[in-house]
Scaffold this motif. Structure first.
Motif, PDB file in Angstrom:
ATOM      1  N   THR A  31       0.822  -1.217   0.000  1.00 22.56           N
ATOM      2  CA  THR A  31       0.000   0.000   0.000  1.00 22.56           C
ATOM      3  C   THR A  31       0.855   1.265   0.000  1.00 22.56           C
ATOM      4  O   THR A  31       0.493   2.251  -0.617  1.00 22.56           O
ATOM      5  CB  THR A  31      -0.983   0.032   1.194  1.00 22.56           C
ATOM      6  OG1 THR A  31      -0.250  -0.196   2.387  1.00 22.56           O
ATOM      7  CG2 THR A  31      -2.038  -1.028   1.060  1.00 22.56           C
ATOM      8  N   GLU A  32       1.996   1.225   0.671  1.00 26.15           N
ATOM      9  CA  GLU A  32       2.895   2.402   0.640  1.00 26.15           C
ATOM     10  C   GLU A  32       3.367   2.665  -0.783  1.00 26.15           C
ATOM     11  O   GLU A  32       3.460   3.809  -1.216  1.00 26.15           O
ATOM     12  CB  GLU A  32       4.105   2.178   1.543  1.00 26.15           C
ATOM     13  CG  GLU A  32       3.848   2.410   3.012  1.00 26.15           C
ATOM     14  CD  GLU A  32       3.446   3.843   3.328  1.00 26.15           C
ATOM     15  OE1 GLU A  32       4.236   4.759   3.052  1.00 26.15           O
ATOM     16  OE2 GLU A  32       2.329   4.039   3.840  1.00 26.15           O
ATOM     17  N   VAL A  33       3.688   1.595  -1.501  1.00 27.99           N
ATOM     18  CA  VAL A  33       4.123   1.760  -2.891  1.00 27.99           C
ATOM     19  C   VAL A  33       2.964   2.311  -3.719  1.00 27.99           C
ATOM     20  O   VAL A  33       3.118   3.287  -4.477  1.00 27.99           O
ATOM     21  CB  VAL A  33       4.629   0.411  -3.495  1.00 27.99           C
ATOM     22  CG1 VAL A  33       4.955   0.568  -4.974  1.00 27.99           C
ATOM     23  CG2 VAL A  33       5.851  -0.097  -2.728  1.00 27.99           C
ATOM     24  N   ALA A  34       1.786   1.702  -3.547  1.00 29.53           N
ATOM     25  CA  ALA A  34       0.617   2.141  -4.334  1.00 29.53           C
ATOM     26  C   ALA A  34       0.270   3.595  -4.010  1.00 29.53           C
ATOM     27  O   ALA A  34       0.013   4.398  -4.917  1.00 29.53           O
ATOM     28  CB  ALA A  34      -0.570   1.229  -4.048  1.00 29.53           C
ATOM     29  N   ASN A  35       0.308   3.944  -2.738  1.00 26.68           N
ATOM     30  CA  ASN A  35      -0.026   5.324  -2.357  1.00 26.68           C
ATOM     31  C   ASN A  35       1.070   6.314  -2.754  1.00 26.68           C
ATOM     32  O   ASN A  35       0.826   7.504  -2.865  1.00 26.68           O
ATOM     33  CB  ASN A  35      -0.324   5.414  -0.851  1.00 26.68           C
ATOM     34  CG  ASN A  35      -1.645   4.738  -0.506  1.00 26.68           C
ATOM     35  OD1 ASN A  35      -2.563   4.715  -1.332  1.00 26.68           O
ATOM     36  ND2 ASN A  35      -1.759   4.178   0.684  1.00 26.68           N
ATOM     37  N   GLY A  36       2.280   5.796  -2.978  1.00 28.45           N
ATOM     38  CA  GLY A  36       3.396   6.658  -3.393  1.00 28.45           C
ATOM     39  C   GLY A  36       3.489   6.810  -4.907  1.00 28.45           C
ATOM     40  O   GLY A  36       4.432   7.411  -5.403  1.00 28.45           O
ATOM     41  N   GLY A  37       2.546   6.229  -5.633  1.00 30.61           N
ATOM     42  CA  GLY A  37       2.521   6.425  -7.087  1.00 30.61           C
ATOM     43  C   GLY A  37       3.140   5.297  -7.888  1.00 30.61           C
ATOM     44  O   GLY A  37       3.199   5.352  -9.121  1.00 30.61           O
ATOM     45  N   GLY A  38       3.623   4.240  -7.216  1.00 31.94           N
ATOM     46  CA  GLY A  38       4.168   3.085  -7.944  1.00 31.94           C
ATOM     47  C   GLY A  38       3.149   1.956  -7.997  1.00 31.94           C
ATOM     48  O   GLY A  38       1.991   2.131  -7.593  1.00 31.94           O
ATOM     49  N   LEU A  39       3.598   0.806  -8.470  1.00 28.66           N
ATOM     50  CA  LEU A  39       2.702  -0.351  -8.500  1.00 28.66           C
ATOM     51  C   LEU A  39       3.182  -1.369  -7.468  1.00 28.66           C
ATOM     52  O   LEU A  39       4.277  -1.938  -7.603  1.00 28.66           O
ATOM     53  CB  LEU A  39       2.686  -0.988  -9.901  1.00 28.66           C
ATOM     54  CG  LEU A  39       1.717  -2.155 -10.050  1.00 28.66           C
ATOM     55  CD1 LEU A  39       0.261  -1.684 -10.000  1.00 28.66           C
ATOM     56  CD2 LEU A  39       1.958  -2.912 -11.352  1.00 28.66           C
ATOM     57  N   GLY A  40       2.369  -1.574  -6.443  1.00 29.33           N
ATOM     58  CA  GLY A  40       2.689  -2.570  -5.413  1.00 29.33           C
ATOM     59  C   GLY A  40       2.204  -3.932  -5.887  1.00 29.33           C
ATOM     60  O   GLY A  40       1.188  -4.040  -6.562  1.00 29.33           O
TER      61      GLY A  40
END
Ligand SMILES: Cc1cc2nc3c(=O)[nH]c(=O)nc-3n(C[C@H](O)[C@H](O)[C@H](O)COP(=O)(O)O)c2cc1C
Length: 358
Positions: A31-40
């Motif tokens: 979720t940190e990756v997804a919320n940071g604009g990457g793909l988790g």
């Protein structure tokens, strides 16, 4: 004209946090990756369908952004009872050192059971509306691909050679992850032997890009904005990074594993099949060195993986990394103890300095 990976995935940055099966890809990491604009990505290779469903739902609660699930394509294995018993016997020296009981009953994993679990994992991906599903270790059957496509799920396959990339495109994958020989963790090769599938990422990207007409994502040894930009220069649409995310605070990797990577020297990673029966890159330790002489004779994945489970587990609980599989890529010395946010920000800032724009 190729569609941009960011448009296809519907994310801000073409940075994929590699799926890492075995507890690394926690809900927080994804979720940190997804919320940071990457793909988790959830590494679901070893998960039961119920565990997978639970984690998907947790991730969905914590981010409105897209994320993906990665599955292992099961491969048939041919291992006799005698080979299993002999391989198990060889492991007793480590059990003695770790003071754990010898394994008396050795069950052979059943391919049909593994395949049924895989089909159930696919069902969970569909039922829980996961938008992206990636695979490693092979090409899923036409039935599986068609089923996922009927639900508009974006499909990614892993290739270690040009021929594998062509095969994956032909089978209907939407995106190819090319895995260079630098990569940490298991090799995804499925057409030829590991020895014949060890091309470095700098040679692999342009040759695959020139031979397929779908987007290519680069994986293996990419740790910062330079690796990211180099991959884009060579024609990749984005990157998939494992080791760099593994040492992040949000990752679920065992602390001994993180510490081993953070202290690693540049010449310490090796490719071994001693832990699982499948070639994988990790930090050399006592277990790998002691098993080297027998390595070619060990039973295939996942049989050897099941046999070594008690040893890896005891190594972790007794604080002995010399008996754990410390998967890491060749660029491990560049790993840092930091948050996902710090890692993503530094990659983007560095890439911007090198001309990257969204
Ligand atoms: C601990 C670990 C576990 C991994 N597990 C998976 C997995 O479950 N599925 C997969 O497709 N790739 C897996 N990989 C490989 C990554 O997808 C990727 O190819 C690799 O991390 C790239 O190299 P790097 O670690 O140098 O970034 C794993 C890698 C690591 C380090």
């Amino acid at each position: 004209m190729l569609q941009k990976a960011t448009d296809i995935f519907n994310v801000k940055y073409p940075i994929i946090q590699a799926p890492m099966a075995g507890g690394v890809t926690t809900t927080r990491l994804v979720t940190e990756v997804a919320n940071g604009g990457g793909l988790g990505m959830i590494g679901a290779g070893y998960m039961s369908p119920n565990q997978l469903r639970k984690q998907i739902q947790e991730v969905q609660q914590l981010t409105p952004n897209p994320f993906g699930v990665n599955l292992f394509v099961p491969n048939e294995f041919h291992v006799t009872e005698e080979e299993i018993l002999a391989a198990n016997e060889k492991l007793n020296q480590f059990r003695l050192t770790l003071q754990i009981p010898e394994k008396k009953i050795v069950e052979k994993p059943d391919f049909n059971d593994l395949y049924n679990t895989f089909l159930e994992q696919v069902d969970v991906v569909i039922k829980e509306n996961v938008p992206i599903c990636s695979f490693t270790f092979g090409v899923p059957t036409t039935e599986v691909i068609d089923r996922l496509k009927q639900h508009d799920i974006l499909l990614m396959g892993t290739a270690t050679t040009v021929k594998e990339a062509i095969a994956l495109e032909k089978a209907g994958m939407d995106i190819i992850v090319v895995q260079g020989s630098e990569a940490g963790g298991h090799r995804g090769n499925f057409l030829k032997s590991n020895n014949e599938s060890m091309m470095g990422i700098m040679s692999l990207i342009p040759q695959v890009v020139d031979n397929v007409s779908i987007p290519v994502i680069a994986a293996g040894g990419i740790m910062d904005g330079r690796g990211f930009m180099a991959s884009l220069c060579l024609g990749a649409q984005g990157v998939q990074m494992g080791t760099a995310f593994l040492t992040c605070l949000e990752s679920g990797a065992n602390e001994l594993h993180k510490t081993a990577i953070l202290n690693a020297k540049e010449d310490q990673t090796v490719v071994t099949r001693s832990f699982s029966g499948k070639w994988a890159r990790g930090i050399q330790n006592e277990f790998i060195s002691s098993m080297r002489a027998n390595e070619q004779q060990l039973p295939a994945f996942p049989v050897q993986n099941s046999l070594t489970k008690d040893i890896r587990k005891a190594g972790a609980s007794q604080g002995k990394p010399e008996f754990m599989s410390l998967w890491a890529g060749q660029n491990a010395t560049m790993a840092k103890k930091q948050t996902v946010g710090m890692l993503m920000e530094s990659i983007i800032a560095e890439a911007k300095g090198l001309g990257f724009s969204t």
